[in-house]
Design an enzyme around this catalytic site. Structure first.
Site, PDB file in Angstrom:
ATOM      1  N   GLN A   1      27.972  61.553  25.964  1.00  0.00           N
ATOM      2  CA  GLN A   1      29.359  61.992  25.782  1.00  0.00           C
ATOM      3  C   GLN A   1      30.206  61.497  26.938  1.00  0.00           C
ATOM      4  O   GLN A   1      29.819  61.598  28.106  1.00  0.00           O
ATOM      5  CB  GLN A   1      29.416  63.516  25.718  1.00  0.00           C
ATOM      6  CG  GLN A   1      30.821  64.095  25.643  1.00  0.00           C
ATOM      7  CD  GLN A   1      30.793  65.582  25.394  1.00  0.00           C
ATOM      8  OE1 GLN A   1      30.799  66.035  24.262  1.00  0.00           O
ATOM      9  NE2 GLN A   1      30.750  66.367  26.461  1.00  0.00           N
TER      10      GLN A   1
ATOM     11  N   VAL B   1      33.655  61.835  22.786  1.00  0.00           N
ATOM     12  CA  VAL B   1      34.472  62.273  23.914  1.00  0.00           C
ATOM     13  C   VAL B   1      34.581  63.790  23.895  1.00  0.00           C
ATOM     14  O   VAL B   1      34.201  64.430  22.916  1.00  0.00           O
ATOM     15  CB  VAL B   1      35.895  61.654  23.859  1.00  0.00           C
ATOM     16  CG1 VAL B   1      35.846  60.138  23.967  1.00  0.00           C
ATOM     17  CG2 VAL B   1      36.628  62.082  22.591  1.00  0.00           C
TER      18      VAL B   1
ATOM     19  N   THR C   1      28.266  64.024  22.468  1.00  0.00           N
ATOM     20  CA  THR C   1      28.485  62.677  21.974  1.00  0.00           C
ATOM     21  C   THR C   1      29.977  62.396  21.885  1.00  0.00           C
ATOM     22  O   THR C   1      30.793  63.320  21.882  1.00  0.00           O
ATOM     23  CB  THR C   1      27.828  62.480  20.590  1.00  0.00           C
ATOM     24  OG1 THR C   1      27.862  61.098  20.232  1.00  0.00           O
ATOM     25  CG2 THR C   1      28.538  63.305  19.522  1.00  0.00           C
TER      26      THR C   1
ATOM     27  N   ASN D   1      30.069  68.288  22.372  1.00  0.00           N
ATOM     28  CA  ASN D   1      28.824  68.282  21.607  1.00  0.00           C
ATOM     29  C   ASN D   1      27.830  67.227  22.064  1.00  0.00           C
ATOM     30  O   ASN D   1      26.883  66.902  21.350  1.00  0.00           O
ATOM     31  CB  ASN D   1      29.133  68.075  20.121  1.00  0.00           C
ATOM     32  CG  ASN D   1      29.956  66.821  19.870  1.00  0.00           C
ATOM     33  OD1 ASN D   1      30.278  66.088  20.803  1.00  0.00           O
ATOM     34  ND2 ASN D   1      30.297  66.595  18.609  1.00  0.00           N
TER      35      ASN D   1
ATOM     36  N   SER E   1      52.975  60.136  24.683  1.00  0.00           N
ATOM     37  CA  SER E   1      52.284  60.776  23.565  1.00  0.00           C
ATOM     38  C   SER E   1      50.872  61.185  23.943  1.00  0.00           C
ATOM     39  O   SER E   1      50.328  62.146  23.404  1.00  0.00           O
ATOM     40  CB  SER E   1      52.195  59.814  22.377  1.00  0.00           C
ATOM     41  OG  SER E   1      53.391  59.744  21.669  1.00  0.00           O
TER      42      SER E   1
ATOM     43  N   ASP F   1      52.346  65.602  13.653  1.00  0.00           N
ATOM     44  CA  ASP F   1      52.179  64.183  13.958  1.00  0.00           C
ATOM     45  C   ASP F   1      51.929  63.402  12.661  1.00  0.00           C
ATOM     46  O   ASP F   1      52.482  63.753  11.621  1.00  0.00           O
ATOM     47  CB  ASP F   1      50.999  64.025  14.932  1.00  0.00           C
ATOM     48  CG  ASP F   1      51.148  62.843  15.869  1.00  0.00           C
ATOM     49  OD1 ASP F   1      51.126  61.701  15.384  1.00  0.00           O
ATOM     50  OD2 ASP F   1      51.281  63.054  17.080  1.00  0.00           O
TER      51      ASP F   1
ATOM     52  N   LEU G   1      35.251  67.966  20.497  1.00  0.00           N
ATOM     53  CA  LEU G   1      34.106  68.854  20.687  1.00  0.00           C
ATOM     54  C   LEU G   1      33.281  68.488  21.925  1.00  0.00           C
ATOM     55  O   LEU G   1      33.104  67.308  22.244  1.00  0.00           O
ATOM     56  CB  LEU G   1      33.204  68.812  19.453  1.00  0.00           C
ATOM     57  CG  LEU G   1      33.810  69.351  18.155  1.00  0.00           C
ATOM     58  CD1 LEU G   1      32.910  69.017  16.975  1.00  0.00           C
ATOM     59  CD2 LEU G   1      34.024  70.863  18.261  1.00  0.00           C
TER      60      LEU G   1
ATOM     61  N   HIS H   1      47.592  57.867  15.268  1.00  0.00           N
ATOM     62  CA  HIS H   1      48.222  58.526  16.412  1.00  0.00           C
ATOM     63  C   HIS H   1      47.833  60.001  16.504  1.00  0.00           C
ATOM     64  O   HIS H   1      47.424  60.488  17.561  1.00  0.00           O
ATOM     65  CB  HIS H   1      49.734  58.359  16.286  1.00  0.00           C
ATOM     66  CG  HIS H   1      50.521  58.828  17.462  1.00  0.00           C
ATOM     67  ND1 HIS H   1      51.002  60.113  17.580  1.00  0.00           N
ATOM     68  CD2 HIS H   1      50.955  58.177  18.570  1.00  0.00           C
ATOM     69  CE1 HIS H   1      51.682  60.233  18.709  1.00  0.00           C
ATOM     70  NE2 HIS H   1      51.668  59.076  19.335  1.00  0.00           N
TER      71      HIS H   1
ATOM     72  N   TYR I   1      64.906  69.761  25.307  1.00  0.00           N
ATOM     73  CA  TYR I   1      65.059  71.195  25.055  1.00  0.00           C
ATOM     74  C   TYR I   1      64.380  72.011  26.157  1.00  0.00           C
ATOM     75  O   TYR I   1      63.232  71.755  26.528  1.00  0.00           O
ATOM     76  CB  TYR I   1      64.449  71.577  23.702  1.00  0.00           C
ATOM     77  CG  TYR I   1      65.073  70.919  22.498  1.00  0.00           C
ATOM     78  CD1 TYR I   1      66.356  70.399  22.512  1.00  0.00           C
ATOM     79  CD2 TYR I   1      64.343  70.828  21.304  1.00  0.00           C
ATOM     80  CE1 TYR I   1      66.909  69.804  21.391  1.00  0.00           C
ATOM     81  CE2 TYR I   1      64.890  70.245  20.171  1.00  0.00           C
ATOM     82  CZ  TYR I   1      66.164  69.724  20.216  1.00  0.00           C
ATOM     83  OH  TYR I   1      66.710  69.141  19.108  1.00  0.00           O
TER      84      TYR I   1
END
Length: 417
Positions: free
Chosen positions: A111, A195, A193, A191, A360, A145, A189, A178, A293
């Site tokens: 991971q 990312v 593996t 987990n 973003s 998104d 996750l 995106h 805002y």
């Protein structure tokens, strides 16, 4: 209503996808590599016969139009080749062939902890608990998104909470990439593996307001905000990495008839915390909404290449100076926090992973940080969440660099959450 010609994504798509270990991208529904096969031969009685049998089999496959990539002579006898399905079927019927099986994708089992997760100290957060054991943060985050890859194995997508405001009769499945990338930074996750995200395993609500080209309309965005507000008792945090032209009238849109601002104010009043991208024009964010805002948490981008302070990292996917204000990021008095937004590695459509840059990519780090804080402080108001994130932030990054507003924003740091 703010003047726009279409709602544009704030990602700077300046980096190519990181190559998968197997050298190919695959669908989440299948790991077969189209047109590639592994052919295993039956045993021969003697080594000399075995060598000859392999050579003959390779010659036969070539005569049938196969392109042989590997020949196996020791661990097993056979070869790997690209060929048509009909040729594969014909070879499977040959008397000397034991099996013909499709070649398949293989991925590393390790991971990756992205540099942005490292730089914000998410690995030190007791709530995130990043240890590869799939502990999940019990918070709900909506991603307004392009949608999210609903089948991505590294994301906890809450399908029943999704909504497609762009095309109402379709599920909110990402057709651009995106939103899926944003979602992974928020909560991929833990987990073992792929990312890991800032707040691993949060329930991700896919709210699609932008189409395959990464554009949409304010009416679709307001539809997404309306959906979130309808479910404000369940949704804790929203990430909005999108924007267009407009300004803050200081009156929740009542003075300048800004329907988007009115909708966000109502949603925040209902208890939902919004993290939004500052935009990528290297200009004052005061002319961009929703970044301008006051009711949201507006995030600028840090260039960080090694996940560490000190400015010693070498540039990777694009040119910039390590640990400095990103050369594309908007700035100004409306910026509330800065977070990593250059060469961010995260989830991609089709079950894979890719690297992107932009404010973003900075904003979802903050959305994930807000989720960590709310996991331990579930009754905190959006203003309290913003104050907590700013209070925990650090000034340990190189300044002024490209920052043109004379104010050094605090860098997101979540180790205390």
């Amino acid at each position: 209503m703010p003047k726009i010609f279409g709602v544009a994504l704030l990602a700077l798509l300046l980096a190519a996808a990181s190559p998968a270990p197997a050298g190919a991208e695959t669908s989440a529904h299948s790991d077969r590599i189209a047109g590639r096969y592994i052919v295993t031969l039956k045993d021969a009685p003697a080594s000399a016969d075995a060598e000859a049998a392999v050579d003959a089999a390779v010659e036969q496959a070539t005569s049938m139009g196969a392109a042989v990539q590997h020949v196996y002579r020791h661990a097993l006898r056979g070869y790997a080749a690209s060929m048509s399905a009909s040729a594969a079927a014909a070879l499977a019927d040959e008397p000397g062939v034991q099996s013909v099986q499709p070649d398949r994708i293989v991925r590393t089992a390790a991971q990756t902890v992205p540099t942005g997760v490292n730089r914000t100290d998410a690995g030190l957060s007791p709530t995130a608990g990043i240890d590869g054991k799939d502990t999940r943060v019990d918070v709900d985050v909506a991603v307004i998104d392009t949608g999210i890859d609903l089948d991505h194995p590294d994301l906890n997508v809450y399908r029943d909470g999704g909504k497609n405001c762009w095309l109402s009769w379709l599920p909110p499945n990402d057709l651009h990439g995106h939103g899926t990338h944003v979602a992974g930074t928020v909560g991929a996750l833990d987990n073992g593996t792929g990312v890991v995200g800032m707040a691993p395993g949060v329930r991700l609500w896919p709210v699609q307001v932008l189409g395959p080209l990464g554009t949409g309309s304010w009416s679709d965005v307001i539809c997404g905000i309306d959906h979130v507000t309808e479910h404000a008792d369940d949704i804790d945090v929203v990430n909005m990495s999108l924007g267009g032209e407009g300004t803050d009238d200081g009156d929740c849109g009542k003075t300048n008839d800004d329907a988007l601002h009115q909708a966000i104010c109502a949603s925040v009043e209902a208890g939902v915390t919004y993290a939004v991208a500052a935009a990528n024009d290297h200009a004052d964010a005061a002319k961009t909404v929703p970044a301008s805002y006051d009711e949201v948490i507006t995030v600028s981008a840090l260039a960080d290449f090694d996940g560490k302070p000190g400015g010693l990292g070498r540039s990777t996917c694009r040119s910039d100076q390590d640990d400095t204000f990103a050369d594309f990021s908007n700035f100004g008095a409306d910026i509330d926090l800065i977070a990593p937004g250059v060469c961010v590695y995260s989830t991609a459509m089709g079950g894979g992973y890719t690297t992107l840059s932009g404010t973003s990519m900075a904003s979802p780090h903050v959305a994930g940080g807000a989720a960590l804080y709310l996991a331990k402080n579930p009754d905190a108001s959006p203003n309290s969440v913003k104050a907590a994130l700013q209070g925990a932030g650090t000034l340990d990054w190189t300044w002024p660099s490209q920052d043109s507003d004379g104010t050094k924003e605090r860098l997101l740091r979540v180790s205390s959450f």
